[in-house]
Design a protein around this motif. Structure first.
Motif, mmCIF file in Angstrom:
data_model
loop_
_atom_site.group_PDB
_atom_site.id
_atom_site.type_symbol
_atom_site.label_atom_id
_atom_site.label_comp_id
_atom_site.label_asym_id
_atom_site.label_seq_id
_atom_site.Cartn_x
_atom_site.Cartn_y
_atom_site.Cartn_z
ATOM 1 N N VAL A 2 0.872 -1.177 0.000
ATOM 2 C CA VAL A 2 0.000 0.000 0.000
ATOM 3 C C VAL A 2 0.907 1.224 0.000
ATOM 4 C CG1 VAL A 2 -1.987 -1.050 1.140
ATOM 5 C CG2 VAL A 2 -0.192 0.011 2.519
ATOM 6 N N GLY A 3 0.425 2.298 -0.608
ATOM 7 C CA GLY A 3 1.207 3.528 -0.654
ATOM 8 C C GLY A 3 0.319 4.743 -0.758
ATOM 9 N N ASP A 4 0.906 5.903 -0.517
ATOM 10 C CA ASP A 4 0.155 7.166 -0.514
ATOM 11 C C ASP A 4 1.062 8.270 -1.034
ATOM 12 O OD1 ASP A 4 -1.465 9.323 -0.102
ATOM 13 O OD2 ASP A 4 -1.680 9.069 2.057
ATOM 14 N N VAL A 5 0.745 8.807 -2.209
ATOM 15 C CA VAL A 5 1.497 9.915 -2.795
ATOM 16 C C VAL A 5 0.973 11.227 -2.219
ATOM 17 C CG1 VAL A 5 2.069 11.106 -4.950
ATOM 18 C CG2 VAL A 5 1.909 8.624 -4.903
ATOM 19 N N THR A 6 1.870 12.141 -1.881
ATOM 20 C CA THR A 6 1.441 13.443 -1.374
ATOM 21 C C THR A 6 0.725 14.214 -2.474
ATOM 22 O OG1 THR A 6 3.567 14.422 -1.972
ATOM 23 C CG2 THR A 6 3.324 13.600 0.278
ATOM 24 N N GLY A 7 -0.228 15.038 -2.072
ATOM 25 C CA GLY A 7 -0.946 15.864 -3.028
ATOM 26 C C GLY A 7 -2.201 15.194 -3.532
ATOM 27 N N HIS A 8 -2.934 15.928 -4.374
ATOM 28 C CA HIS A 8 -4.183 15.438 -4.936
ATOM 29 C C HIS A 8 -4.282 15.874 -6.390
ATOM 30 C CE1 HIS A 8 -4.998 15.279 -0.612
ATOM 31 N NE2 HIS A 8 -5.880 14.354 -0.893
ATOM 32 N N GLY A 9 -5.168 15.235 -7.118
ATOM 33 C CA GLY A 9 -5.387 15.599 -8.503
ATOM 34 C C GLY A 9 -4.694 14.658 -9.471
ATOM 35 N N ILE A 10 -4.664 15.098 -10.739
ATOM 36 C CA ILE A 10 -4.160 14.258 -11.814
ATOM 37 C C ILE A 10 -2.689 13.924 -11.606
ATOM 38 C CG2 ILE A 10 -3.704 14.199 -14.291
ATOM 39 C CD1 ILE A 10 -6.222 15.833 -14.690
ATOM 40 N N ASN A 11 -1.886 14.917 -11.158
ATOM 41 C CA ASN A 11 -0.457 14.659 -10.970
ATOM 42 C C ASN A 11 -0.218 13.569 -9.930
ATOM 43 O OD1 ASN A 11 0.248 16.561 -12.856
ATOM 44 N ND2 ASN A 11 0.455 18.210 -11.375
ATOM 45 N N ALA A 45 -2.321 11.166 -9.111
ATOM 46 C CA ALA A 45 -2.748 9.884 -9.665
ATOM 47 C C ALA A 45 -1.712 9.336 -10.638
ATOM 48 C CB ALA A 45 -4.105 10.044 -10.355
ATOM 49 N N ALA A 46 -1.141 10.230 -11.465
ATOM 50 C CA ALA A 46 -0.127 9.782 -12.424
ATOM 51 C C ALA A 46 1.128 9.287 -11.704
ATOM 52 C CB ALA A 46 0.218 10.910 -13.383
ATOM 53 N N THR A 47 1.538 9.998 -10.661
ATOM 54 C CA THR A 47 2.702 9.566 -9.886
ATOM 55 C C THR A 47 2.446 8.212 -9.231
ATOM 56 O OG1 THR A 47 3.323 11.863 -9.461
ATOM 57 C CG2 THR A 47 4.260 10.198 -8.005
ATOM 58 N N MET A 48 1.217 8.048 -8.738
ATOM 59 C CA MET A 48 0.847 6.759 -8.158
ATOM 60 C C MET A 48 1.008 5.634 -9.172
ATOM 61 S SD MET A 48 -1.879 4.412 -8.370
ATOM 62 C CE MET A 48 -3.373 5.321 -8.703
ATOM 63 N N GLY A 49 0.578 5.876 -10.412
ATOM 64 C CA GLY A 49 0.703 4.856 -11.443
ATOM 65 C C GLY A 49 2.149 4.489 -11.735
ATOM 66 N N ARG A 50 3.040 5.504 -11.760
ATOM 67 C CA ARG A 50 4.453 5.229 -12.003
ATOM 68 C C ARG A 50 5.058 4.425 -10.851
ATOM 69 N NH1 ARG A 50 4.646 10.788 -13.288
ATOM 70 N NH2 ARG A 50 6.008 11.165 -11.494
ATOM 71 N N LEU A 51 4.682 4.776 -9.617
ATOM 72 C CA LEU A 51 5.220 4.059 -8.463
ATOM 73 C C LEU A 51 4.728 2.613 -8.432
ATOM 74 C CD1 LEU A 51 5.052 6.689 -5.582
ATOM 75 C CD2 LEU A 51 7.078 5.718 -6.639
ATOM 76 N N ARG A 52 3.447 2.413 -8.727
ATOM 77 C CA ARG A 52 2.924 1.036 -8.716
ATOM 78 C C ARG A 52 3.637 0.183 -9.760
ATOM 79 N NH1 ARG A 52 -1.705 -1.392 -11.478
ATOM 80 N NH2 ARG A 52 -2.028 -3.433 -10.511
ATOM 81 N N ASP A 105 13.089 4.539 -3.764
ATOM 82 C CA ASP A 105 13.423 5.873 -3.262
ATOM 83 C C ASP A 105 14.388 6.585 -4.209
ATOM 84 O OD1 ASP A 105 13.563 8.026 -1.415
ATOM 85 O OD2 ASP A 105 15.452 7.216 -0.672
ATOM 86 N N HIS A 106 15.421 5.877 -4.646
ATOM 87 C CA HIS A 106 16.400 6.485 -5.552
ATOM 88 C C HIS A 106 15.787 6.814 -6.907
ATOM 89 C CE1 HIS A 106 19.904 4.540 -3.107
ATOM 90 N NE2 HIS A 106 19.387 5.616 -2.527
ATOM 91 N N LEU A 107 14.910 5.947 -7.401
ATOM 92 C CA LEU A 107 14.267 6.205 -8.682
ATOM 93 C C LEU A 107 13.395 7.448 -8.625
ATOM 94 C CD1 LEU A 107 13.179 2.618 -9.815
ATOM 95 C CD2 LEU A 107 14.812 4.123 -10.968
ATOM 96 N N MET A 108 12.623 7.594 -7.544
ATOM 97 C CA MET A 108 11.724 8.730 -7.437
ATOM 98 C C MET A 108 12.482 10.024 -7.209
ATOM 99 S SD MET A 108 8.308 9.036 -5.118
ATOM 100 C CE MET A 108 7.159 10.396 -5.372
ATOM 101 N N ALA A 109 13.536 9.987 -6.398
ATOM 102 C CA ALA A 109 14.344 11.185 -6.160
ATOM 103 C C ALA A 109 15.008 11.645 -7.449
ATOM 104 C CB ALA A 109 15.396 10.901 -5.088
ATOM 105 N N LYS A 110 15.448 10.707 -8.263
ATOM 106 C CA LYS A 110 16.098 11.049 -9.528
ATOM 107 C C LYS A 110 15.102 11.626 -10.518
ATOM 108 C CE LYS A 110 19.074 9.057 -13.113
ATOM 109 N NZ LYS A 110 19.752 7.825 -13.600
ATOM 110 N N ALA A 166 6.192 10.100 -1.236
ATOM 111 C CA ALA A 166 5.137 9.115 -1.002
ATOM 112 C C ALA A 166 5.539 8.246 0.179
ATOM 113 C CB ALA A 166 4.915 8.258 -2.245
ATOM 114 N N THR A 167 4.538 7.716 0.853
ATOM 115 C CA THR A 167 4.786 6.708 1.881
ATOM 116 C C THR A 167 4.434 5.342 1.298
ATOM 117 O OG1 THR A 167 2.557 6.837 2.815
ATOM 118 C CG2 THR A 167 4.214 8.375 3.673
ATOM 119 N N CYS A 168 5.018 4.297 1.858
ATOM 120 C CA CYS A 168 4.803 2.964 1.290
ATOM 121 C C CYS A 168 5.066 1.892 2.352
ATOM 122 C CB CYS A 168 5.717 2.750 0.080
ATOM 123 S SG CYS A 168 5.455 1.189 -0.792
#
Length: 666
Positions: A483-492, A494-501, A522-527, A537-539
């Motif tokens: 399970v995970g939770d991306v900070t923020g709301h809206g399309i961005n 949701a799109a970030t959530m899709g990339r992380l999943r 963590d390294h992929l997202m920071a880059k 995001a939390t995970c």
């Protein structure tokens, strides 16, 4: 660096260039005219030189860096003026060809801020609203033209005049006290009624005072708004606009906003009112059916709101959400095409008018005694959203030009509220559709692990969030739960959530331990972060091995899972703390647990346990109690999910919620 100003008298911004230490390295002629400092006296000195001392041992002048907003500037002659500044980062090459970071700062005196004055005047052109800005010494530094309409009874509305100066026949002590209180506590005073007597006439004012806060968060002065409502009609109209500002801003639902608007105008402005919106304003409505060319009209609008002084709104041929048929040549089509209001104080119902094009409407209007009509276009950001019609039936007085101005002012506010609601609804539906496509469809467990899930979007944010869950089948009959939770709301989000999943699934197939998987993630997202808007995001990632009964898990700033033992006890394991994904530190550790058959495992996002009225600990305790009761009933896992959501979540959750549950089978 020194440049000559094009205009004089402070009508162009003063420009300065400041390096990263707060030292002035560029100065224009306009800056010299504003502050009195020539370039030779200011270059190489801290920008904080221009800030007045607060007498409280504040930050040293050399440590001040530019910011955007209102602030005080001390001129060379010692006078303190209020200016509005805007600061933007700037990159320049130095003498050695090395790129260096600077700040470009523009400033203009509040009294000559042409854009602000023009905006204020445009907002209040329909009513004699007197507005003024007062500095900390209660001296008037700006006022609008409408303040002159109050007459000589209010002589302190003069630029440069202070309320502390004695004025014959006028007591300003109460106003002074109110302004000083606003400066002291920063709390606005809204709709304070004041009564004045001047030359034998009683005057009543509605006065509101708001603090003018500088970029550093300190009060610079007070903005006053005064409206003369000495007659009851003006008082009713002020109340209408005041109520409209509150009610129209309280919802992001298009239909509710339209109905609120219709009800507001009855009976202060009209006896009967309708709000008809274009089809695209009402998502989810059935497409309008176009009529044949031989028919009397075509459906251009859909009725979104209506109200009347008569029960049941008998004046309306159409109910809410129904298509409204509008004939060509009618005032409604005229307003739609010209974008100008239709004002007909005495409605012409004689033969040969536009009413002949729609006999049903004509009969209804004659039967109900409609004798005066106003039709207003609803416009926002260059788009026509619909039209609103005001009619009088019981009130024998025809509409006046003042009524038209009030209707236009009311709908100028309403159009922005409706457009905001439209954009919110459109973005929310897009984000929901995107998120539903990105979340797993048909989640399945294994022969040894049963799974169930729930996802609830929130209605209190500007769009759905980035909560997600997944169950990933691994070699050796193992199952990964995440399970995970991306900070923020809206399309961005949701799109970030899709990339992380997607990234989690890819890394899971590499058969990485939970701590290593989170490190790579963590390294992929920071880059992948862009600019200064870094998404995090939390995970929580777990792997269950049925051959050993061992469950290995690691958390990245995420709350721990809830574990219900076969005996019904609920625990929350103390996992090693980890930083959120996207920070780039990769500080994660795995934690092992043995889960016997019959164990229930609940993974969730913080929206399930945290609210404005309860912290995480309280929410976790409530979740534990609910799980203990639900699991003890030998219910199916789907029923447990339903019980948890139904017991904990309100009808409108404050945040998105993802819940993933797993039950270990024998």
């Amino acid at each position: 660096m020194k440049a000559a100003g094009i205009l004089r008298g402070g009508t162009i911004p003063a420009i300065a260039v400041v390096d990263r230490t707060g030292t002035v390295v560029g100065w224009t002629q306009a800056a010299e005219e504003l502050t009195g400092y020539p370039a030779t006296d200011i270059l190489g000195r801290p920008i904080g030189t221009l800030l007045p001392s607060d007498g409280q041992g504040g930050e040293p002048p050399g440590t001040h860096l530019p910011s955007t907003g209102f602030m005080e500037v001390r001129r060379r002659d010692g006078e303190v003026v209020i200016v509005r500044t805007e600061a933007a980062p700037l990159t320049l090459d130095d003498d050695a060809g090395t790129r260096q970071g600077f700040w470009l700062v523009s400033a203009i005196a509040a009294a000559t801020d042409l854009s602000t004055s023009a905006l204020l005047e445009s907002l209040i052109s329909s009513f004699p609203i007197a507005m003024a800005i007062w500095d900390k010494n209660l001296r008037c530094v700006w006022r609008n033209e409408a303040s002159e309409q109050l007459g000589d009874g209010y002589p302190y509305y003069r630029n440069g005049r202070s309320l502390t100066e004695p004025i014959e026949g006028i007591d300003t002590e109460a106003v002074q006290d109110a302004m000083r209180k606003v400066l002291a506590d920063g709390q606005p005073v809204i709709d304070r009624e004041a009564h004045w007597s001047y030359e034998g006439q009683e005057r009543a004012l509605s006065i509101s005072l708001s603090p003018l806060v500088g970029a550093d968060g300190r009060p610079l002065g007070v903005c006053s708004v005064a409206l003369d409502f000495s007659n009851s009609k003006a008082r009713d109209r002020l109340k209408l606009l005041r109520e409209a500002s509150v009610r129209l801003a309280s919802t992001l639902d298009v239909r509710k906003t339209a109905q609120e608007l219709a009800e507001l105008a009855i009976p202060v402005l009209a006896d009967y009112m309708t709000v008809d919106l274009c089809e695209e304003m009402l998502p989810g409505a059935e497409p309008l059916q176009r009529l044949a060319a031989s028919e009397a009209g075509i459906p251009v609008f859909r009725r979104a709101g209506m109200a009347s002084v008569h029960d049941g709104v008998p004046e309306s041929l159409w109910g809410r959400n129904e298509a409204v048929f509008v004939p060509q040549g009618s005032p409604f089509m005229e307003v739609l095409h010209t974008r100008r209001p239709h004002f007909e104080p005495v409605l012409d119902t004689s033969p040969g008018t536009w009413l002949d094009l729609n006999p049903d409407r004509s009969r209804t209007m004659r039967a109900r005694g409609v004798h005066s009509l106003i039709v207003i276009p609803l416009q926002a950001r260059g788009d026509v959203l619909g039209v609103a019609a005001f009619a009088r039936t019981s009130n024998p007085a025809p509409f006046t030009r003042d009524d038209l101005l009030l209707a236009e002012e009311l709908f100028a506010r309403a159009a922005l509220s409706l457009d905001n609601a439209r954009q919110y609804t459109r973005e929310r539906q897009t984000a929901l559709a995107l998120q539903r496509d990105l979340l797993p469809d048909g989640l399945s467990g294994t022969d040894t692990v049963e799974v169930a899930s729930r996802y609830l979007p929130s209605d209190r944010h500007k769009g759905v969030g980035g909560d997600w869950y997944d169950a990933i089948h691994l070699p050796g009959s193992r199952l990964a739960l995440v399970v995970g939770d991306v900070t923020g709301h809206g399309i961005n989000a949701a799109a970030t959530m899709g990339r992380l999943r997607t990234a989690v699934r890819t890394l899971a197939y590499l058969d990485l331990p939970p701590d290593q998987l989170l490190t790579h993630l963590d390294h992929l997202m920071a880059k992948d972060a862009r600019g200064f808007d870094v998404t995090s995001a939390t995970c929580l990632y777990t792997v269950y091995d049925p051959r050993t009964g061992r469950c290995t898990m690691a958390a990245a700033g995420h709350p721990p899972p809830a574990i219900v033992t076969p005996s019904g006890d609920v625990t929350f394991p103390s996992l090693p703390a980890g930083t959120p994904i996207g920070v780039g530190l990769g500080t994660f550790q795995s934690h092992d647990l043995h889960l016997p058959a019959g164990t229930l495992l609940a993974l969730y996002t913080d929206g399930l346990i945290e609210t404005r009225h309860a912290d995480l600990d309280t929410g976790m305790a409530r979740l534990g109690d609910t799980l203990a009761r639900a699991a003890s009933r030998s219910a199916t896992l789907e029923c447990v999910c339903t019980t948890v959501i139904g017991s904990i979540v309100d009808d409108t959750p404050e945040d998105d919620i993802a819940l993933l549950m797993a039950r270990i089978q024998a």
